[in-house]
Design a protein around this motif. Structure first.
Motif, PDB file in Angstrom:
ATOM      1  N   UNK A 181       0.814  -1.213   0.000  1.00 30.56           N
ATOM      2  CA  UNK A 181       0.000   0.000   0.000  1.00 30.56           C
ATOM      3  C   UNK A 181       0.848   1.265   0.000  1.00 30.56           C
ATOM      4  N   UNK A 182       2.159   1.104  -0.157  1.00 31.04           N
ATOM      5  CA  UNK A 182       3.101   2.216  -0.198  1.00 31.04           C
ATOM      6  C   UNK A 182       2.971   3.117   1.025  1.00 31.04           C
ATOM      7  N   UNK A 183       2.809   2.471   2.193  1.00 27.93           N
ATOM      8  CA  UNK A 183       2.740   3.179   3.476  1.00 27.93           C
ATOM      9  C   UNK A 183       3.867   2.679   4.373  1.00 27.93           C
ATOM     10  N   UNK A 184       4.026   3.305   5.513  1.00 26.40           N
ATOM     11  CA  UNK A 184       5.061   2.865   6.454  1.00 26.40           C
ATOM     12  C   UNK A 184       4.771   1.455   6.968  1.00 26.40           C
ATOM     13  N   UNK A 185       3.510   1.132   7.150  1.00 26.11           N
ATOM     14  CA  UNK A 185       3.129  -0.187   7.648  1.00 26.11           C
ATOM     15  C   UNK A 185       3.209  -1.237   6.541  1.00 26.11           C
ATOM     16  N   UNK A 186       2.728  -0.904   5.352  1.00 32.88           N
ATOM     17  CA  UNK A 186       2.721  -1.821   4.214  1.00 32.88           C
ATOM     18  C   UNK A 186       3.462  -1.177   3.038  1.00 32.88           C
ATOM     19  N   UNK A 187       4.801  -1.203   3.066  1.00 27.11           N
ATOM     20  CA  UNK A 187       5.573  -0.530   2.008  1.00 27.11           C
ATOM     21  C   UNK A 187       5.498  -1.260   0.669  1.00 27.11           C
ATOM     22  N   UNK A 188       5.841  -0.535  -0.364  1.00 27.10           N
ATOM     23  CA  UNK A 188       5.921  -1.106  -1.707  1.00 27.10           C
ATOM     24  C   UNK A 188       4.629  -0.963  -2.475  1.00 27.10           C
ATOM     25  N   UNK A 189       4.692  -1.360  -3.726  1.00 24.95           N
ATOM     26  CA  UNK A 189       3.512  -1.307  -4.578  1.00 24.95           C
ATOM     27  C   UNK A 189       3.644  -2.333  -5.690  1.00 24.95           C
ATOM     28  N   UNK A 190       2.563  -2.545  -6.387  1.00 26.31           N
ATOM     29  CA  UNK A 190       2.514  -3.455  -7.533  1.00 26.31           C
ATOM     30  C   UNK A 190       2.582  -2.666  -8.824  1.00 26.31           C
ATOM     31  N   UNK A 191       2.664  -3.396  -9.907  1.00 28.60           N
ATOM     32  CA  UNK A 191       2.449  -2.857 -11.244  1.00 28.60           C
ATOM     33  C   UNK A 191       1.372  -3.710 -11.892  1.00 28.60           C
ATOM     34  N   UNK A 192       0.601  -3.100 -12.789  1.00 23.80           N
ATOM     35  CA  UNK A 192      -0.452  -3.825 -13.497  1.00 23.80           C
ATOM     36  C   UNK A 192      -0.282  -3.647 -14.993  1.00 23.80           C
ATOM     37  N   UNK A 193      -0.629  -4.689 -15.725  1.00 21.02           N
ATOM     38  CA  UNK A 193      -0.554  -4.670 -17.179  1.00 21.02           C
ATOM     39  C   UNK A 193      -1.920  -5.103 -17.713  1.00 21.02           C
ATOM     40  N   UNK A 194      -2.447  -4.325 -18.646  1.00 23.33           N
ATOM     41  CA  UNK A 194      -3.727  -4.610 -19.290  1.00 23.33           C
ATOM     42  C   UNK A 194      -3.443  -4.986 -20.743  1.00 23.33           C
ATOM     43  N   UNK A 195      -3.918  -6.151 -21.152  1.00 23.22           N
ATOM     44  CA  UNK A 195      -3.573  -6.690 -22.471  1.00 23.22           C
ATOM     45  C   UNK A 195      -4.850  -6.991 -23.251  1.00 23.22           C
ATOM     46  N   UNK A 196      -4.812  -6.693 -24.546  1.00 24.60           N
ATOM     47  CA  UNK A 196      -5.861  -7.091 -25.472  1.00 24.60           C
ATOM     48  C   UNK A 196      -5.196  -7.986 -26.518  1.00 24.60           C
ATOM     49  N   UNK A 197      -5.658  -9.227 -26.634  1.00 24.83           N
ATOM     50  CA  UNK A 197      -5.000 -10.152 -27.558  1.00 24.83           C
ATOM     51  C   UNK A 197      -6.030 -11.056 -28.238  1.00 24.83           C
ATOM     52  N   UNK A 198      -5.943 -11.143 -29.564  1.00 23.88           N
ATOM     53  CA  UNK A 198      -6.876 -11.970 -30.332  1.00 23.88           C
ATOM     54  C   UNK A 198      -6.316 -13.348 -30.678  1.00 23.88           C
ATOM     55  N   UNK A 199      -5.020 -13.534 -30.578  1.00 25.41           N
ATOM     56  CA  UNK A 199      -4.405 -14.808 -30.935  1.00 25.41           C
ATOM     57  C   UNK A 199      -4.489 -15.778 -29.745  1.00 25.41           C
ATOM     58  N   UNK A 200      -5.311 -16.817 -29.880  1.00 25.36           N
ATOM     59  CA  UNK A 200      -5.526 -17.779 -28.790  1.00 25.36           C
ATOM     60  C   UNK A 200      -4.239 -18.493 -28.399  1.00 25.36           C
ATOM     61  N   UNK A 201      -3.372 -18.754 -29.369  1.00 25.09           N
ATOM     62  CA  UNK A 201      -2.103 -19.432 -29.067  1.00 25.09           C
ATOM     63  C   UNK A 201      -1.200 -18.565 -28.195  1.00 25.09           C
ATOM     64  N   UNK A 202      -1.170 -17.257 -28.477  1.00 26.92           N
ATOM     65  CA  UNK A 202      -0.367 -16.342 -27.657  1.00 26.92           C
ATOM     66  C   UNK A 202      -0.908 -16.280 -26.239  1.00 26.92           C
ATOM     67  N   UNK A 203      -2.229 -16.240 -26.109  1.00 26.95           N
ATOM     68  CA  UNK A 203      -2.858 -16.197 -24.786  1.00 26.95           C
ATOM     69  C   UNK A 203      -2.522 -17.462 -24.004  1.00 26.95           C
ATOM     70  N   UNK A 204      -2.692 -18.607 -24.623  1.00 28.43           N
ATOM     71  CA  UNK A 204      -2.392 -19.883 -23.957  1.00 28.43           C
ATOM     72  C   UNK A 204      -0.933 -19.970 -23.541  1.00 28.43           C
ATOM     73  N   UNK A 205      -0.050 -19.569 -24.436  1.00 27.96           N
ATOM     74  CA  UNK A 205       1.380 -19.613 -24.139  1.00 27.96           C
ATOM     75  C   UNK A 205       1.737 -18.686 -22.983  1.00 27.96           C
ATOM     76  N   UNK A 206       1.150 -17.484 -22.969  1.00 25.39           N
ATOM     77  CA  UNK A 206       1.401 -16.531 -21.887  1.00 25.39           C
ATOM     78  C   UNK A 206       0.950 -17.116 -20.550  1.00 25.39           C
ATOM     79  N   UNK A 207      -0.251 -17.679 -20.513  1.00 30.74           N
ATOM     80  CA  UNK A 207      -0.770 -18.261 -19.266  1.00 30.74           C
ATOM     81  C   UNK A 207       0.104 -19.424 -18.812  1.00 30.74           C
ATOM     82  N   UNK A 208       0.472 -20.301 -19.719  1.00 30.49           N
ATOM     83  CA  UNK A 208       1.325 -21.444 -19.375  1.00 30.49           C
ATOM     84  C   UNK A 208       2.674 -20.985 -18.829  1.00 30.49           C
TER      85      UNK A 208
END
Length: 105
Positions: free
Chosen positions: A45-72
């Motif tokens: 939470x980027x606070x003194x008690x809970x330091x740090x933070x995440x990053x997020x990525x939003x993806x749009x993908x039409x190729x089913x093979x790329x999606x499957x490979x990414x998940x695997x």
């Protein structure tokens, strides 16, 4: 077409974006500083008690093979993660409608 949401410790962002490049996934957006609570690790939470933070990525993908490979690949990476802080969360939804781009995707 799939909409994929990835969230991870900021320390894993470069690994994720490199993986997207390797998978030739080109349609994505990155949010670098995201506060978060999840069942993967302690809150970031980027606070003194809970330091740090995440990053997020939003993806749009039409190729089913790329999606499957990414998940695997991310599942494989999570199984060999040194600790929960290195794990990557991925969620996927079907896109029912979207605007058309100039190149017809």
């Amino acid at each position: 077409m799939k909409f994929i949401y990835i969230t991870c410790n900021v320390s894993m962002l470069e690994t994720v974006t490199s993986l997207l490049d390797e998978e030739e996934i080109t349609d994505y957006q990155v949010m670098e500083q995201v506060t978060a609570k999840s069942n993967y690790s302690l809150p970031r939470l980027n606070t003194a008690v809970w330091p740090g933070y995440n990053s997020s990525v939003f993806i749009q993908e039409s190729d089913k093979n790329k999606v499957s490979s990414l998940i695997e690949t991310i599942n494989r990476m999570n199984r060999s993660a040194f600790n929960n802080g290195e794990r990557i969360a991925l969620f996927s939804w079907d896109i029912l409608a979207c605007t058309e781009s100039e190149n017809g995707k």
